[in-house]
Design an enzyme around this catalytic site. Structure first.
Site, PDB file in Angstrom:
ATOM      1  N   ALA A   1       0.828  -1.206   0.000  1.00 51.44           N
ATOM      2  CA  ALA A   1       0.000   0.000   0.000  1.00 51.44           C
ATOM      3  C   ALA A   1       0.864   1.259   0.000  1.00 51.44           C
ATOM      4  O   ALA A   1       0.639   2.178  -0.793  1.00 51.44           O
ATOM      5  CB  ALA A   1      -0.934  -0.009   1.210  1.00 51.44           C
TER       6      ALA A   1
ATOM      7  N   GLU B   1      10.242   3.003   6.304  1.00 46.38           N
ATOM      8  CA  GLU B   1      10.034   1.553   6.388  1.00 46.38           C
ATOM      9  C   GLU B   1      10.946   1.012   7.499  1.00 46.38           C
ATOM     10  O   GLU B   1      12.154   1.204   7.454  1.00 46.38           O
ATOM     11  CB  GLU B   1      10.347   0.875   5.047  1.00 46.38           C
ATOM     12  CG  GLU B   1      10.369  -0.647   5.092  1.00 46.38           C
ATOM     13  CD  GLU B   1       9.126  -1.293   5.708  1.00 46.38           C
ATOM     14  OE1 GLU B   1       8.009  -0.996   5.255  1.00 46.38           O
ATOM     15  OE2 GLU B   1       9.290  -2.075   6.661  1.00 46.38           O
TER      16      GLU B   1
ATOM     17  N   SER C   1       8.410  -2.859  -0.957  1.00 44.82           N
ATOM     18  CA  SER C   1       7.602  -3.437  -2.054  1.00 44.82           C
ATOM     19  C   SER C   1       7.929  -4.904  -2.315  1.00 44.82           C
ATOM     20  O   SER C   1       8.335  -5.273  -3.411  1.00 44.82           O
ATOM     21  CB  SER C   1       7.801  -2.598  -3.326  1.00 44.82           C
ATOM     22  OG  SER C   1       7.441  -1.263  -3.080  1.00 44.82           O
TER      23      SER C   1
ATOM     24  N   CYS D   1       3.150 -12.536   0.154  1.00 44.63           N
ATOM     25  CA  CYS D   1       2.392 -13.702  -0.341  1.00 44.63           C
ATOM     26  C   CYS D   1       3.330 -14.811  -0.809  1.00 44.63           C
ATOM     27  O   CYS D   1       2.946 -15.980  -0.861  1.00 44.63           O
ATOM     28  CB  CYS D   1       1.493 -13.288  -1.503  1.00 44.63           C
ATOM     29  SG  CYS D   1       0.651 -11.727  -1.238  1.00 44.63           S
TER      30      CYS D   1
ATOM     31  N   ASN E   1      -2.619  -3.063  -2.815  1.00 47.40           N
ATOM     32  CA  ASN E   1      -2.037  -2.410  -3.993  1.00 47.40           C
ATOM     33  C   ASN E   1      -3.007  -1.419  -4.620  1.00 47.40           C
ATOM     34  O   ASN E   1      -2.634  -0.305  -4.987  1.00 47.40           O
ATOM     35  CB  ASN E   1      -1.617  -3.469  -5.022  1.00 47.40           C
ATOM     36  CG  ASN E   1      -0.279  -4.076  -4.668  1.00 47.40           C
ATOM     37  OD1 ASN E   1       0.754  -3.429  -4.791  1.00 47.40           O
ATOM     38  ND2 ASN E   1      -0.281  -5.305  -4.185  1.00 47.40           N
TER      39      ASN E   1
ATOM     40  N   TYR F   1     -15.244 -22.978 -24.325  1.00 43.96           N
ATOM     41  CA  TYR F   1     -15.219 -24.444 -24.175  1.00 43.96           C
ATOM     42  C   TYR F   1     -14.362 -25.097 -25.242  1.00 43.96           C
ATOM     43  O   TYR F   1     -14.471 -24.785 -26.428  1.00 43.96           O
ATOM     44  CB  TYR F   1     -16.629 -25.049 -24.255  1.00 43.96           C
ATOM     45  CG  TYR F   1     -16.586 -26.520 -24.621  1.00 43.96           C
ATOM     46  CD1 TYR F   1     -16.043 -27.457 -23.728  1.00 43.96           C
ATOM     47  CD2 TYR F   1     -17.028 -26.974 -25.869  1.00 43.96           C
ATOM     48  CE1 TYR F   1     -15.941 -28.793 -24.071  1.00 43.96           C
ATOM     49  CE2 TYR F   1     -16.926 -28.314 -26.215  1.00 43.96           C
ATOM     50  CZ  TYR F   1     -16.379 -29.227 -25.322  1.00 43.96           C
ATOM     51  OH  TYR F   1     -16.272 -30.540 -25.650  1.00 43.96           O
TER      52      TYR F   1
HETATM   53  C1  LIG Z   1       2.457 -15.558   4.253  1.00 45.87           C
HETATM   54  C2  LIG Z   1       1.487 -14.623   3.598  1.00 45.87           C
HETATM   55  C3  LIG Z   1       0.831 -15.004   2.438  1.00 45.87           C
HETATM   56  C4  LIG Z   1      -0.068 -14.126   1.829  1.00 45.87           C
HETATM   57  N1  LIG Z   1      -0.690 -14.506   0.679  1.00 45.87           N
HETATM   58  C5  LIG Z   1      -1.519 -13.649   0.047  1.00 45.87           C
HETATM   59  C6  LIG Z   1      -2.119 -14.004  -1.195  1.00 45.87           C
HETATM   60  O1  LIG Z   1      -1.882 -15.105  -1.723  1.00 45.87           O
HETATM   61  N2  LIG Z   1      -2.943 -13.097  -1.802  1.00 45.87           N
HETATM   62  C7  LIG Z   1      -3.204 -11.869  -1.242  1.00 45.87           C
HETATM   63  O2  LIG Z   1      -3.950 -11.074  -1.848  1.00 45.87           O
HETATM   64  N3  LIG Z   1      -2.641 -11.507  -0.069  1.00 45.87           N
HETATM   65  C8  LIG Z   1      -1.809 -12.365   0.580  1.00 45.87           C
HETATM   66  N4  LIG Z   1      -1.215 -11.988   1.762  1.00 45.87           N
HETATM   67  C9  LIG Z   1      -1.570 -10.694   2.365  1.00 45.87           C
HETATM   68  C10 LIG Z   1      -0.725  -9.571   1.801  1.00 45.87           C
HETATM   69  O3  LIG Z   1       0.625  -9.878   1.892  1.00 45.87           O
HETATM   70  C11 LIG Z   1      -1.033  -8.302   2.579  1.00 45.87           C
HETATM   71  O4  LIG Z   1      -2.411  -8.041   2.472  1.00 45.87           O
HETATM   72  C12 LIG Z   1      -0.258  -7.115   2.046  1.00 45.87           C
HETATM   73  O5  LIG Z   1       1.113  -7.304   2.212  1.00 45.87           O
HETATM   74  C13 LIG Z   1      -0.677  -5.846   2.776  1.00 45.87           C
HETATM   75  O6  LIG Z   1       0.085  -4.789   2.324  1.00 45.87           O
HETATM   76  P1  LIG Z   1       0.246  -3.483   3.233  1.00 45.87           P
HETATM   77  O7  LIG Z   1       1.179  -2.595   2.506  1.00 45.87           O
HETATM   78  O8  LIG Z   1      -1.077  -2.983   3.631  1.00 45.87           O
HETATM   79  O9  LIG Z   1       0.906  -4.027   4.589  1.00 45.87           O
HETATM   80  P2  LIG Z   1       2.276  -4.789   4.832  1.00 45.87           P
HETATM   81  O10 LIG Z   1       2.639  -5.646   3.714  1.00 45.87           O
HETATM   82  O11 LIG Z   1       2.161  -5.416   6.191  1.00 45.87           O
HETATM   83  O12 LIG Z   1       3.314  -3.606   4.906  1.00 45.87           O
HETATM   84  C14 LIG Z   1       3.323  -2.684   5.949  1.00 45.87           C
HETATM   85  C15 LIG Z   1       4.754  -2.194   6.069  1.00 45.87           C
HETATM   86  O13 LIG Z   1       4.779  -1.118   6.990  1.00 45.87           O
HETATM   87  C16 LIG Z   1       5.923  -1.201   7.800  1.00 45.87           C
HETATM   88  N5  LIG Z   1       5.595  -0.473   9.015  1.00 45.87           N
HETATM   89  C17 LIG Z   1       4.569  -0.721   9.866  1.00 45.87           C
HETATM   90  N6  LIG Z   1       4.557   0.192  10.857  1.00 45.87           N
HETATM   91  C18 LIG Z   1       5.591   1.023  10.613  1.00 45.87           C
HETATM   92  C19 LIG Z   1       6.092   2.162  11.291  1.00 45.87           C
HETATM   93  N7  LIG Z   1       5.518   2.615  12.406  1.00 45.87           N
HETATM   94  N8  LIG Z   1       7.173   2.780  10.789  1.00 45.87           N
HETATM   95  C20 LIG Z   1       7.776   2.332   9.646  1.00 45.87           C
HETATM   96  N9  LIG Z   1       7.332   1.247   8.958  1.00 45.87           N
HETATM   97  C21 LIG Z   1       6.256   0.609   9.444  1.00 45.87           C
HETATM   98  C22 LIG Z   1       6.112  -2.697   7.984  1.00 45.87           C
HETATM   99  O14 LIG Z   1       7.451  -3.003   8.294  1.00 45.87           O
HETATM  100  C23 LIG Z   1       5.685  -3.253   6.630  1.00 45.87           C
HETATM  101  O15 LIG Z   1       6.759  -3.440   5.743  1.00 45.87           O
HETATM  102  C24 LIG Z   1      -0.311 -12.846   2.406  1.00 45.87           C
HETATM  103  C25 LIG Z   1       0.349 -12.466   3.573  1.00 45.87           C
HETATM  104  C26 LIG Z   1       1.235 -13.331   4.163  1.00 45.87           C
HETATM  105  C27 LIG Z   1       1.950 -12.901   5.423  1.00 45.87           C
END
Ligand SMILES: Cc1cc2nc3c(=O)[nH]c(=O)nc-3n(C[C@H](O)[C@H](O)[C@H](O)COP(=O)(O)OP(=O)(O)OC[C@H]3O[C@@H](n4cnc5c(N)ncnc54)[C@H](O)[C@@H]3O)c2cc1C
Length: 459
Positions: free
Chosen positions: A13, A34, A40, A44, A308, A429
Site C-alpha cells: 500500500a 520503512e 515493495s 504472499c 495495492n 469451451y
Molecule cells: C504468508 C502470507 C501469504 C499471503 N498470501 C496472500 C495471497 O496469496 N494473496 C493476497 O492477496 N494476499 C496475501 N497476503 C496478504 C498480503 O501480503 C497483505 O495483504 C499485504 O502485504 C498488505 O500490504 P500493506 O502494505 O497494507 O501491509 P504490509 O505488507 O504489512 O506492509 C506494511 C509495512 O509497513 C511497515 N511499518 C509498519 N509500521 C511502521 C512504522 N511505524 N514505521 C515504519 N514502517 C512501518 C512494515 O514493516 C511493513 O513493511 C499474504 C500475507 C502473508 C503474510
C-alpha cells in the site's frame, strides 16, 4: 511552496501510494519510512520461498529502496515512525540500527502500516521460537529457524490460509508438522463442507491436523524457548518451532494514538478516496477497513490485491487526480497441498449474518472434458438469494486448473447477476479446458433449480 507527502510503511500500500503520488505530481517531496529491510516485497510469496519453490528472497522484491529512490522517493529504511502529531503536522521517527531520531513535517500523510499476526492470550505466546508471519523480515527469521540443526517438529497454531501455506512449506522441507485449530474445519472463511475437503488434503500431505481443540498454553523451557503446545483436550504437542496462523489484525496503533478515527471493524475508517477523517491524512492496505459490497458492512480484509489498489487510489488523489476504491466482495484464492481453493462473495455463515435468505447448491465435475487426459475433480458450490436468485457467493475447490474459475463468478457477483443469468453466460469451451458445460455453469444450473424448487414450495 513544495508540498511534502510522508508515507509510513513501504510495502504494497505504502509503496503504491508513494509511487503514484510522485508520478502524478513530480514536484511533490515524498518521504517513505520503512522499519524493515525491504520495500515493495511479496509477503504472499514467503511460503513458496520457505518451501523452496522460489529460490531466493530477492525474487520476492518487486521494487528495492534504490529503485524507489531513482523514482524520486526519499526512502528511509530501518526507520520506524513512533508517533504522529496532527496539530504540528509532523511524524516522529527513530532509527532501528542506530541512535538517530527526529521529526519529519508533512502536508499529506499516508498510513500504510499493514497488520500484525493475531496472538491468542495464552501463557508462553511471546516466548522465543514462536513466529508470526506478516512482513518479509518475519519470513527471513522463520526460514533461519527452520534451517537450524536439530529442528524437526513444527506446530502451527491456527488453520487459516497463511498457517496452512506455511505448514505445507515446512512439510516440503521434510519436517514433522502439526496444525492445531479450535474450529471443526480449517480456513473458516470457507463453508464447513469445503473446509472438510481442505482438511483431507492437508492430512493426505502427512500433516497432522488437530481440530476443535483450542490451544491453552505454550510450554517454555528453562532458556525461555517454546518447547510444546498444549491444548484443551490435554494434548502436548512437542515443538522446535511454533508458527502463528490465526489471521491478522490491522496495525492501527499510530492512528489510534494520533486520534485518527477507527471504524466499526477496528480498521482505520476511510472514504472511497482513501481519506481518513483527519485532514490531509490518508490510509490504505491491511490497516484500513473497506465496504463489503454485498453485506454493506465495514470489513477488514487483509489481502495484497486490495492493498495495492488502495495505495494506488490514495496516491492518485494525493497527486491531484481522482480515483476511488469501490469496496470488496471477499474474493480469495489459495493452494493447499494438492488442492486449489477459492471463494468469492459471502459464505453461508456470512450470508446469514448479513440477513440474506438463501439456498445452496454444490456440484462435482471435472476440470477438463471427462474423457480428456489429465481431467481432475472439481467441486463448485453456490449460494443464491431465495426468490430473486441473485448469486451471493461461490466456492471452488479441486485439483490444478480449478480455482481461477472463481474470477468469472466474482464478476457475476460484482454485477449483481442471478444464477439464471450466470448459467446462460457465453463461456469458452474446448475439451482440454473444460467439459461442454463448464463446472461453474453446471453449478449455476443446479442453483437455479434450487431457487425454483424453493419458490414452488412457497406457492
Ligand atoms: C504468508 C502470507 C501469504 C499471503 N498470501 C496472500 C495471497 O496469496 N494473496 C493476497 O492477496 N494476499 C496475501 N497476503 C496478504 C498480503 O501480503 C497483505 O495483504 C499485504 O502485504 C498488505 O500490504 P500493506 O502494505 O497494507 O501491509 P504490509 O505488507 O504489512 O506492509 C506494511 C509495512 O509497513 C511497515 N511499518 C509498519 N509500521 C511502521 C512504522 N511505524 N514505521 C515504519 N514502517 C512501518 C512494515 O514493516 C511493513 O513493511 C499474504 C500475507 C502473508 C503474510
Amino acid at each position: 511552496m513544495v508540498k511534502r507527502l510522508v508515507v509510513v510503511g513501504g510495502d504494497a500500500a505504502g509503496g503504491s501510494a508513494a509511487s503514484q503520488a510522485r508520478k502524478r505530481d513530480p514536484g511533490l517531496d515524498v518521504v517513505m519510512f520503512e522499519r524493515g529491510r525491504a520495500t515493495s516485497y511479496s509477503a504472499c510469496g514467503i511460503p513458496y520461498w520457505i518451501g523452496g519453490a522460489v529460490d531466493s528472497e530477492a525474487q520476492l522484491i518487486a521494487r528495492t529502496p534504490e529503485q524507489h529512490r531513482a523514482a524520486g522517493i526519499d526512502v528511509r529504511m530501518r526507520t520506524e515512525v513512533v508517533g504522529v502529531d496532527l496539530d504540528r503536522r509532523v511524524v516522529h521517527w527513530r532509527e532501528l540500527d542506530g541512535d538517530g531520531q527526529g521529526r519529519e513535517p508533512f502536508d499529506d500523510l499516508v498510513l500504510a502500516t499493514g497488520s500484525v499476526p493475531m496472538r491468542p492470550p495464552v501463557p508462553g505466546i511471546d516466548a522465543e521460537g514462536v513466529h508470526g508471519v506478516q512482513v518479509l523480515d518475519d519470513g527471513v527469521a522463520l526460514r533461519e529457524q527452520l534451517s537450524r540443526e536439530g529442528v524437526r517438529r513444527v506446530v502451527v497454531v491456527g488453520g487459516g490460509y497463511i498457517g496452512l501455506e506455511i505448514a505445507e512449506a515446512c512439510r516440503v522441507r521434510g519436517l514433522d508438522v502439526t496444525v492445531v485449530d479450535l474450529s471443526a474445519t480449517p480456513i473458516g472463511t470457507f463453508d464447513p463442507d469445503v473446509g472438510a475437503l481442505i482438511a483431507d488434503a492437508v492430512r493426505r500431505e502427512g500433516i497432522r491436523l488437530v481440530l476443535s481443540d483450542p490451544v491453552t498454553a505454550i510450554e517454555v523451557d528453562r532458556t525461555g524457548r517454546a518447547r510444546a503446545v498444549l491444548t484443551r483436550s490435554g494434548l502436548e504437542l512437542p515443538a522446535d518451532v511454533v508458527v502463528l496462523g490465526l489471521g491478522v489484525r490491522p496495525d492501527v496503533r499510530l492512528a489510534r494514538e494520533a486520534g485518527v478515527p477507527l471504524g466499526t471493524s477496528g480498521g482505520i475508517a476511510v472514504d472511497a478516496r482513501m481519506r481518513t477523517e483527519a485532514e490531509g491524512v490518508w490510509a490504505a492496505g491491511d490497516c484500513v477497513e473497506s465496504r463489503h459490497r454485498l453485506s454493506g458492512q465495514r470489513v477488514v480484509v487483509a489481502l495484497g490485491t486490495h492493498a495495492n489498489k488502495q495505495g494506488r487510489v490514495a496516491g492518485i488523489n494525493i497527486g491531484g487526480g481522482y480515483a476511488t476504491f469501490p469496496g470488496v466482495i471477499g474474493t480469495a484464492i489459495t493452494k493447499i497441498c494438492s488442492l486449489e481453493a477459492a471463494r468469492t462473495g459471502l459464505s453461508s455463515e456470512e450470508a446469514e449474518l448479513a440477513g440474506y435468505s438463501f439456498v445452496t447448491a454444490a456440484v462435482e465435475s471435472t476440470t477438463k472434458a471427462g474423457y480428456f487426459p489429465g481431467a481432475q475433480p472439481i467441486r463448485v458450490k453456490m449460494i443464491a438469494e431465495r426468490r430473486s436468485g441473485r448469486l451471493l457467493g461461490a466456492q471452488v475447490i479441486g485439483d490444478a486448473g480449478s480455482a481461477k474459475r472463481i474470477d468469472a463468478l466474482a464478476i457475476c457477483i460484482w454485477n449483481e447477476m442471478t444464477v439464471d443469468e450466470v448459467l446462460s453466460l457465453d463461456l469458452s469451451y474446448a475439451p482440454p479446458f473444460s467439459p461442454v458445460w463448464d463446472p461453474v455453469l453446471i453449478a449455476a444450473r443446479k442453483a437455479f433449480e434450487a431457487v425454483e424448487e424453493d419458490i414452488r414450495g412457497l406457492l
